[in-house]
Design an enzyme around this catalytic site. Sequence first.
Site, short mmCIF file in Angstrom:
data_model
loop_
_atom_site.label_atom_id
_atom_site.label_comp_id
_atom_site.label_asym_id
_atom_site.label_seq_id
_atom_site.Cartn_x
_atom_site.Cartn_y
_atom_site.Cartn_z
CG ASP A 130 15.23 -17.14 19.82
OD1 ASP A 130 15.47 -17.51 20.98
OD2 ASP A 130 14.25 -16.44 19.51
NE ARG A 132 12.24 -12.50 8.09
CZ ARG A 132 13.23 -12.29 8.93
NH1 ARG A 132 14.50 -12.38 8.52
NH2 ARG A 132 13.01 -11.98 10.19
CG ASP A 162 9.54 -12.73 9.73
OD1 ASP A 162 9.24 -12.17 8.66
OD2 ASP A 162 9.93 -12.12 10.73
CB SER A 204 11.34 -8.85 18.66
OG SER A 204 11.56 -9.48 17.42
N1 ARG Z 1 5.68 -7.12 11.09
C1 ARG Z 1 6.71 -7.09 10.12
C2 ARG Z 1 6.48 -8.12 9.06
O1 ARG Z 1 5.69 -9.00 9.26
C3 ARG Z 1 8.07 -7.20 10.74
C4 ARG Z 1 8.44 -8.50 11.32
C5 ARG Z 1 9.77 -8.41 11.93
N2 ARG Z 1 10.27 -9.66 12.40
C6 ARG Z 1 10.85 -9.80 13.57
N3 ARG Z 1 11.27 -11.00 13.86
N4 ARG Z 1 11.00 -8.83 14.44
O2 ARG Z 1 7.09 -8.06 8.02
#
Ligand code: ARG
Length: 400
Positions: A13, A94, A123, A174
Amino acid sequence: MDKIVLAYSGGLDTSVAIKWIKENYKMDVIALTINVGGMEQKNLDAIKQKALDVGAVAAYMVDARQAFVDEYVWPALKANAIYESYPLATALARPLIAKLLAETAIKDGATAVAHGSTGKGNDQVRFEVGVMALAPELKIYAPAREWGMSREQSIEYAKANGIPVPVTVASPYSVDENLWGRSCECGVLEDPWAEPPEGAYDWTVSPESAPDKPEYIEVEFEKGIPIALNGEKLDGITLIESMNKLAGAHGVGRLDNVESRLVGIKSREIYEAPAGVVLILAHQALEALTLSRYQLGYKAKVALEYADLTYNGLWFSAHRRDLAAYIDSTQRHVSGTVRIKLYKGTATIVGRKSPYSLYSYDLATYDEQDQFDHSNAEGFIRIWGLAVKTQTQVQGQAED
Ligand code: ARG
């Protein structure tokens, strides 16, 4: 041409995003790759080269592991921050990525930043609110939220534009990784009734195939921060990495959650956080020994709020900062050592000691050494129960 700094992972991506931004926004793309752990060293140079090959005007690689541990992971550990059983690995990295995006943009004279998140997750919120808090003048773009391409279409776009498609797109999941944990979603995991296949896990063995013998480990804390493992003083990065391996080898740190995203969606997530799970458990055990009942109780409420703010992208809020100051203050006597038994998917606290321990053998014991004055209990209970007794006498029975 205006410049834009893109958070670049090297995956499909964000590689497509380099090309797509150039084409659609007519901007020069600066690729910024941030190592927050969980990345293989040999991939790092290749990622940088790939960004340039795909068309970035510059590519930077920042090793942010130390800052991640000191400024994000340790504060979260001191708080015992857990959101719906999840020790917040991705959610903690993040804001740091947002900060480095903003700093790089300002340093390189870029007018905008971009990230590769889609429109359904947490995210995107964390990146953007982080940048909004730190550098409100920057424009923020989320190409993957705009381009409307399916996974197959992105792969087509990549092939048509000479962007190498990594073999890992074959993976149905993912995945996001950093020192504090690994998250895995999508594919068969989207059925919350289906047991995760072994292939969804990477950092941990299954409890069934873990060693038949338990392993005992000792973690030493100083003011709430782990400083030594099995008697050996270690820097934070090494300590967390070692703990991930040790506990992961016993199948410790696997989590299978259904969680409430900020955007209103329930999602099914598999987490592996061997170090996170063990260290939070050990930290709580040391707090139980060194903090008063009121400190423990209030701190547990703050932990919920702290985790909520972190999960929901409000890391750089004044409120999170104020709570962190309170949490830091609570840690001044949280020093000592905790002994943990790792065995077939479980981590059990089996010992704790501290120079600031509030545990008194002489008070707690039922042996002859008992120093507790039992006669004091009688008067204490009369006073303690006085209010309920009065209420019953005046207003009637305490039960229907
Ligand atoms: N659900 C988790 C969070 O919101 C992990 C997110 C992981 N992100 C990803 N792009 N796979 O922190």
